[in-house]
Design an enzyme around this catalytic site. Sequence first.
Site, mmCIF file in Angstrom:
data_model
loop_
_atom_site.group_PDB
_atom_site.id
_atom_site.type_symbol
_atom_site.label_atom_id
_atom_site.label_comp_id
_atom_site.label_asym_id
_atom_site.label_seq_id
_atom_site.Cartn_x
_atom_site.Cartn_y
_atom_site.Cartn_z
ATOM 1 N N GLY B 75 0.810 -1.212 0.000
ATOM 2 C CA GLY B 75 0.000 0.000 0.000
ATOM 3 C C GLY B 75 0.842 1.260 0.000
ATOM 4 O O GLY B 75 0.457 2.263 0.592
ATOM 5 N N CYS B 133 -0.920 3.462 -9.541
ATOM 6 C CA CYS B 133 -1.606 3.671 -8.270
ATOM 7 C C CYS B 133 -2.938 4.365 -8.528
ATOM 8 O O CYS B 133 -3.153 4.960 -9.578
ATOM 9 C CB CYS B 133 -0.720 4.458 -7.299
ATOM 10 S SG CYS B 133 0.085 5.867 -8.023
#
Lengths: 298, 319
Positions: B75, B133
Site C-alpha cells: 500500500g 496507483c
Amino acid sequence: MNRQKCEVLSAKRWGVYHSITLVAPEIAEEARPGQFVQVAMPPGRDFLLRRPFSIHQASRTGGWAGTLEIAFTAVGPGTEWLTTVEAHDSLDVVGPLGRPFPLPRAPTNCLLIGGGYGAAPLYFLGQDLRAKGSRVDMIVGAKTQERVFKPVEAKRLSVSVSTTTEDGSLGERGNVTDVLPGMMARCESKVVYACGPNGMLRAVAEYCSEQGIPSQVAVEELMACGMGVCWTCVVPVVHRDGRGWSYERSCYEGPVFSGARVWWEKWLGGRSTPVQTPPEGFRLEEMTAEGVGTWPPG
Amino acid sequence: MAARVSLRTNLAGIQLPTPVLAASGTFGSGRELAGMVDLREVGGIVTKSVTPRPVKGMPTPRMAETPSGMLNAIGLQNPGVEAFVEKDGPFIEQAGVPVIVSIAGRSVQEFAEVAVMVSKIRGVVGIEANISCPNVERRGEVFARDPVAAADVLSTVTRMTHLPVLAKLTADVTDIVEVAQAVVRAGAHGLSLINTLLGMAIDVDAFRPRLGGVTGGLSGPAIRAVAVRCVYEVSQALPDVPIIGIGGVVDARSAVEFLLAGATAVAVGTANYFDPHATVEIARGIGEFLAAKGMSTPEDLRGRLVTPSRPQEPVYLGG
Ligand SMILES: Cc1cc2nc3c(=O)[nH]c(=O)nc-3n(C[C@H](O)[C@H](O)[C@H](O)COP(=O)(O)OP(=O)(O)OC[C@H]3O[C@@H](n4cnc5c(N)ncnc54)[C@H](O)[C@@H]3O)c2cc1C
Ligand SMILES: Cc1cc2nc3c(=O)[nH]c(=O)nc-3n(C[C@H](O)[C@H](O)[C@H](O)COP(=O)(O)O)c2cc1C
Ligand code: FES
C-alpha cells in the site's frame, strides 16, 4: 549485516527440533541475543525467499569461536529442506539482522518466557544477562512435552524454571500465562523478555503493562527480505512520544519491541484485555481517529 | 580475440555504470544495504515510491510466497516526501550510485508536488513516475490503465523537473502499447516495464485470502514471460524510446532476454531479497555473456532478436 557462505559444522536433531551449527565468524562476532539470520534456499526450486531463524547461540570466544547455531522445526518446504542439510554442506546466510533484546543498565531480576521454538534465542540472552550479573528465571511452554525447548538447559541457566504444556505431558497443564503471575511474584521480576507465538506475546505484554513491568518481546511476521527494504514485515507500533503510531519493520526496528508499544489489537485483531493505563504517553485521540472505538477497549 | 566489454549504459541521458538497476521498492534508497553491498558496483537504484504525505500502508500479512514468485500488498507505505528529502537526501548525495527517485500520488497535482521536491536533491539523476496507483479524482481508477490520465501525469511531471522522467507502466491493461504511446507523446523520456501483476492467493485451511489487502502484486520469475512480451511489443512500436525491463530478472540470462526484447537496461526486484548482490552479479554475468558472444556493449544486443520473417501471425488467446 553480513552475507557469508557458511560451512555446516554439525546438524543435530532432538525431539521435533533440528539444529544447525555454522562456521560464521563475521556474523557470530556481531550477533546479539534476539537477532536473527536469513538462510538462503537452494536454487532451482519454486520457493525463492530466504527463511528467517533466531540466533540460538553465537560463540564469540572460546573453542567454538565464530560459530552460530539455529534451531527449528519442519513446517513447510523450506524447513523440510533444511532438515536434509548435513555437516560440510554450505549455507548462504545473511545476518545478524534486527534489533536485539536491550539489556538492563544495572543487574536486576529478569524473567524469560519462551513458547515452542520461540525459546531458542532466550538461552543466548540468559547467558548474557547472567554474565552481567542479572538474576534469570524462565518459563518454557509448548503444546506437548516433545516441543518443550531444552528444559534441562533452562534449569542450568535459571534460578527457577516453570514448564507448561497444553496437554499436561510435562510441567503444568496450560499456557505460560497461567503461571506468569505466580512466577513474577515469586521471582520479584523487574523485566520480562518473551519470544514465541504472537498470541502468547500479546498475553504476556498485556499482563506486564497491567502490572507496570516493562516487557521486551520478539515478534514474528512474514518477511520477504529481512533487511529492511521491502516493508512486508511490519507491526503497528505506538510512537515513543505517544503521538500516533506507524507500521514498523519487524526485521529492522524489531523483531524485539517493547510489549507496551505494540498495538496488539490492530495487529492481531480481537479485543485486548482491558488495561488500567494506556501505554506510556499513549493518546486516546490516536486510537479513536482510526475508528477502533475508545481506549481502553472492552 | 575477446572483445573489450564496456557495460556503461546511457538511459534517456542518464549515465549508468551498468545496465542493471535495483527496482523500486526492493532496495530502499540503498541506505539499509550500503554496509553489505558495494553500491558503486550497482548500475543504479530506483527508490521506493514516495508520495507528498506519509502513507501508513496496508495491514499484514503483506506478503505471500507463490510458485516462483511472491505477492505483496504494501500500500505504498512511505514517510512522505519531506521526511524522504530530509533522511534519504543526504545519503543519496554521497551514495556513489545513480539514484532515480520513484514518485507516486493520488492526483496529478500530488505527482507534481513530489516531483518538484525530489528534483532539488543533488545526486538524483532521474524520476520514475509510478502511475500504477489509484487516481482519487477518477474513483480510484489506476492512472496507468487510462491513457488519458497517464498522459496527464507525465505531461505535468516533465514540466515540473529538469530531470529525465520515466513512466512505469502496468501490464494489467488491454493494450500496453496504447498507454506507452500516450505517455511518450506526453513527454516521458523513457519507460519502465513492468510493475507487479495483480494477483491473489487463498489459505484453503482458513478459508481466507493470504494477504491482508486481499489482492496484491505478483513479482518474481513467475511474471517474467509477461514482462518480456510487454517490452517486446512496446519496443516494436516505439523503437527509439529507452526501456527498463523489469519482471523476474534473477540472473544474467534472464536479463539478456529483456535486452534482446528491446530493453536498454533491466531492473532487478524480488531477486534482491534473496540475493542482495544480484544487481552486481547480474551485471558481471552480462559482461561475460557479451564477451562470449564477441560483443562489446549491452547495446549490441538490442534489436538482435531474430523473429520469423513472415508477417506476424494473429494472436490467439488460449491455444
Ligand atoms: C524473526 C524470526 C525468527 C524466527 N526464528 C525461528 C526459529 O528460531 N526456529 C524456527 O523453527 N522458526 C523460526 N521462525 C519461523 C520460520 O522462519 C518459519 O518456520 C519458516 O520460514 C517456514 O518456512 P517453510 O518454507 O518451511 O514454510 P512455509 O510456510 O511454506 O513458508 C512460506 C513462506 O512463509 C514464511 N513463513 C512461514 N512461517 C513463518 C513464520 N512463523 N514466521 C515468519 N515467516 C514465516 C516463510 O519464510 C516463507 O516465506 C522465525 C521467524 C521469524 C520472522
Ligand atoms: C515488496 C515490493 C514492493 C514494491 N514497491 C514498489 C514501489 O513502491 N513502486 C514501484 O513502482 N514498484 C514497486 N514494486 C515493483 C517492482 O519495482 C517491480 O516492478 C516488480 O517487483 C517486478 O520485478 P521483479 O519480478 O524483479 O520483482 C515493488 C515490488 C515488491 C515485490
Ligand atoms: S522483511 Fe523486508 S522490510 Fe522487513
